[in-house]
Design a protein around this motif. Sequence first.
Motif, PDB file in Angstrom:
ATOM      1  N   TRP A 117     -43.913  61.319   6.977  1.00  0.00           N
ATOM      2  CA  TRP A 117     -44.965  61.624   7.851  1.00  0.00           C
ATOM      3  C   TRP A 117     -44.916  60.978   9.148  1.00  0.00           C
ATOM      4  N   GLN A 118     -45.184  61.615  10.253  1.00  0.00           N
ATOM      5  CA  GLN A 118     -45.042  60.962  11.726  1.00  0.00           C
ATOM      6  C   GLN A 118     -45.958  60.031  11.823  1.00  0.00           C
ATOM      7  N   SER A 119     -47.263  60.161  11.467  1.00  0.00           N
ATOM      8  CA  SER A 119     -48.398  59.218  11.873  1.00  0.00           C
ATOM      9  C   SER A 119     -49.486  59.034  10.694  1.00  0.00           C
ATOM     10  N   LYS A 120     -50.444  58.309  10.759  1.00  0.00           N
ATOM     11  CA  LYS A 120     -51.427  58.053   9.733  1.00  0.00           C
ATOM     12  C   LYS A 120     -52.295  59.564   9.728  1.00  0.00           C
ATOM     13  N   ALA A 121     -52.356  60.071  10.943  1.00  0.00           N
ATOM     14  CA  ALA A 121     -53.260  61.589  11.076  1.00  0.00           C
ATOM     15  C   ALA A 121     -52.502  62.421  10.071  1.00  0.00           C
ATOM     16  N   ASP A 122     -51.085  62.409  10.197  1.00  0.00           N
ATOM     17  CA  ASP A 122     -50.601  63.357   9.319  1.00  0.00           C
ATOM     18  C   ASP A 122     -50.530  63.337   7.799  1.00  0.00           C
ATOM     19  N   VAL A 123     -50.665  61.748   7.496  1.00  0.00           N
ATOM     20  CA  VAL A 123     -50.844  61.662   6.204  1.00  0.00           C
ATOM     21  C   VAL A 123     -52.231  61.948   5.815  1.00  0.00           C
ATOM     22  N   VAL A 124     -53.170  61.677   6.361  1.00  0.00           N
ATOM     23  CA  VAL A 124     -54.721  62.199   6.099  1.00  0.00           C
ATOM     24  C   VAL A 124     -54.686  63.715   5.945  1.00  0.00           C
ATOM     25  N   LEU A 125     -54.141  64.427   6.964  1.00  0.00           N
ATOM     26  CA  LEU A 125     -54.003  65.932   7.001  1.00  0.00           C
ATOM     27  C   LEU A 125     -53.718  66.273   5.703  1.00  0.00           C
ATOM     28  N   ALA A 185     -49.643  52.001   2.703  1.00  0.00           N
ATOM     29  CA  ALA A 185     -48.559  51.712   2.212  1.00  0.00           C
ATOM     30  C   ALA A 185     -48.795  50.421   1.048  1.00  0.00           C
ATOM     31  N   ALA A 186     -49.554  49.376   1.390  1.00  0.00           N
ATOM     32  CA  ALA A 186     -49.893  48.405   0.502  1.00  0.00           C
ATOM     33  C   ALA A 186     -50.547  48.948  -0.718  1.00  0.00           C
ATOM     34  N   ILE A 200     -43.515  56.046   4.167  1.00  0.00           N
ATOM     35  CA  ILE A 200     -44.386  56.878   4.840  1.00  0.00           C
ATOM     36  C   ILE A 200     -43.964  57.443   6.122  1.00  0.00           C
ATOM     37  N   TYR A 201     -43.402  56.507   6.868  1.00  0.00           N
ATOM     38  CA  TYR A 201     -42.711  57.256   8.086  1.00  0.00           C
ATOM     39  C   TYR A 201     -41.531  58.089   7.855  1.00  0.00           C
ATOM     40  N   ARG A 202     -40.856  58.134   6.570  1.00  0.00           N
ATOM     41  CA  ARG A 202     -39.864  58.916   6.534  1.00  0.00           C
ATOM     42  C   ARG A 202     -40.366  60.321   6.112  1.00  0.00           C
TER      43      ARG A 202
END
Length: 193
Positions: A55-63, A41-42, A51-53
């Motif tokens: 994606w559920q997790s950092k893994a989902d963002v990376v995917l 986010a930063a 981001i949380y709106r």
Amino acid sequence: MTEQRRPGRPRSEAARRAILDAAMRELEEHGYAALTVQGIAARAGVGKQTIYRWWQSKADVVLDALIDMADTHIAVPDRGSLPEDLMAFLKATFDQRGRRPVLIGLMAQALLDPAFARAFRDRFLASRRAAMRKILERAATRGEVAPDIDPETVIDVVYGVLWYRLMLNHAPLDETASSQISDLLLRGITRDR
């Protein structure tokens, strides 16, 4: 079938792109274990809640970032022959350019989280397998592949080498490796073998 819109504000494509780019840069610099939603986010210049709106997790963002990168940088070549198509595809696939931390981080997450494993398999791995399958199917249509060859086994060989080398880091994933695997496959699957 149209995708239903999620509640809340619609995604800003600029914010989405910034988040995906930030996730990849954070991963390349710090690795998956040190990656945080706050860091993404930063770097992206958005709030964590954005981001949380989406994606559920950092893994989902990376995917999503990985899928976007693969779709952009690893095209399914159509140069008219299996040797040329296979070499171009494997060269692009094996060219990791700092993406090793991304891939092994996601694989590790998939081993720990069955729900994420399904998403990783269904959204990323299946699309990469489909790309390779398309090359083999076109070659079979042109009569270049022996009729007794199982394309799924060929695909397993390619991605087996890729993941084995990624996970163990015992040998490079580079143009030489892609050339060697391409030559090996061609000797084993073509009609002239």
